[in-house]
Design a protein around this motif. Structure first.
Motif, mmCIF file in Angstrom:
data_model
loop_
_atom_site.group_PDB
_atom_site.id
_atom_site.type_symbol
_atom_site.label_atom_id
_atom_site.label_comp_id
_atom_site.label_asym_id
_atom_site.label_seq_id
_atom_site.Cartn_x
_atom_site.Cartn_y
_atom_site.Cartn_z
ATOM 1 N N THR A 8 31.701 45.862 66.084
ATOM 2 C CA THR A 8 32.536 46.681 66.951
ATOM 3 C C THR A 8 33.644 47.333 66.125
ATOM 4 N N ASN A 44 41.767 52.503 72.785
ATOM 5 C CA ASN A 44 41.559 51.762 74.029
ATOM 6 C C ASN A 44 42.093 52.515 75.243
ATOM 7 N N TYR A 63 34.347 45.737 80.924
ATOM 8 C CA TYR A 63 35.771 45.523 81.187
ATOM 9 C C TYR A 63 35.956 44.676 82.445
ATOM 10 N N GLU A 66 34.153 41.039 81.455
ATOM 11 C CA GLU A 66 34.640 40.280 80.304
ATOM 12 C C GLU A 66 35.998 40.754 79.791
ATOM 13 N N ASP A 67 36.608 41.709 80.502
ATOM 14 C CA ASP A 67 37.920 42.245 80.127
ATOM 15 C C ASP A 67 37.896 42.875 78.730
ATOM 16 N N LYS A 68 36.746 43.457 78.370
ATOM 17 C CA LYS A 68 36.613 44.079 77.054
ATOM 18 C C LYS A 68 37.047 45.541 77.108
ATOM 19 N N GLU A 69 37.719 45.973 76.038
ATOM 20 C CA GLU A 69 38.181 47.351 75.956
ATOM 21 C C GLU A 69 37.334 48.129 74.945
ATOM 22 N N GLU A 72 36.366 46.812 71.588
ATOM 23 C CA GLU A 72 35.570 45.588 71.634
ATOM 24 C C GLU A 72 34.141 45.850 72.105
ATOM 25 N N VAL A 73 33.876 47.079 72.521
ATOM 26 C CA VAL A 73 32.557 47.426 73.054
ATOM 27 C C VAL A 73 31.773 48.320 72.099
#
Length: 238
Positions: A8, A44, A63, A66-69, A72-73
């Motif tokens: 990532t 982000n 998001y 998993e609360d990924k921004e 992170e993706v």
């Protein structure tokens, strides 16, 4: 663009910082770390607006679950010339309170990052050439634009206009430059505005295509600066 990379953006940035920390003094490294912090914040927060429908859906799903921004993706293929221009030419000027010295540091770090990404295989040659050229230009232009912002503001405060027959409040693109004179195009209406009187030391620093937020007042046949905001070393449309 499909998200098929193994690393990532966040992981690539961490790899970059680890390598820089090993070779730099703590003082210089802190500038690298701070720059990457702001670049991640920009990506982000603003890069998702330019995703296609498929990628936007993927980001929204991850998001929510998993609360990924963004960083992170998606992988480093999602960093290129447009992201660099948005970060250096707009975000660092308009969204970060930064000194001229730190803007110079940011330019240095981003130039190093782009070269490093190419050498590591995270960026293709074609994208590297375009992105590198943009970074080199903005590395020089960012501190100059910041200085113009300060000088314009000081000039407006020091030279109040008693009365005016017309007022314009907008972002303006610089379209023409002569000693002590500027011409603009309104971002909102497309109207050509000028001439605008400024000191020669300011006009000599400006470049066509740069964008500035101004409150202008017409006095006779000329326009004068009533209030001045940020100068951006690029065209700003959003």
């Amino acid at each position: 663009m499909q998200n098929t990379v193994e690393k990532t953006i966040g992981e690539v940035f961490q790899e970059f910082l680890v390598e820089q920390r090993a070779r730099l003094s703590p003082k210089i490294y802190s500038g690298y770390e701070k720059t990457i912090f702001y670049f991640k914040k920009y990506l982000n927060g603003q890069a998702p607006a330019y995703l296609n429908e498929e990628d936007e859906g993927l980001l929204a799903k991850l998001y929510e679950k998993e609360d990924k921004e963004y960083c992170e993706v998606f992988g480093p293929a999602y960093i290129g010339s447009s992201e660099m221009q948005g970060f250096l030419g707009h975000f660092m000027i308009g969204s970060v309170v930064a000194s001229k010295a730190f803007l110079k540091t940011v330019g240095t770090v981003m130039a190093k990052l782009v070269k490093w990404m190419y050498e590591k295989g995270y960026m293709g040659y074609g994208e590297y050439k375009v992105t590198s050229d943009i970074v080199k230009r903005l590395k020089v232009d960012m501190p100059v634009a910041e200085e113009i912002s300060d000088l314009m503001c000081l000039y407006a405060v020091s030279n109040p206009v008693a009365s005016c027959t017309e007022v314009l409040d907008d972002f303006f693109f610089i379209t023409g430059i002569e000693p002590g004179k500027l011409w603009f195009k309104s971002r909102q209406t497309g109207e050509k505005v000028g001439l605008v009187i400024v000191p020669e030391y300011i006009s000599s620093m400006c470049k066509p295509g740069w964008t500035i937020c101004l409150l202008l007042g017409k006095n006779g046949k000329v326009w004068k600066i009533l209030e001045s905001g940020n100068m951006y070393p690029c065209l700003v449309f959003v």
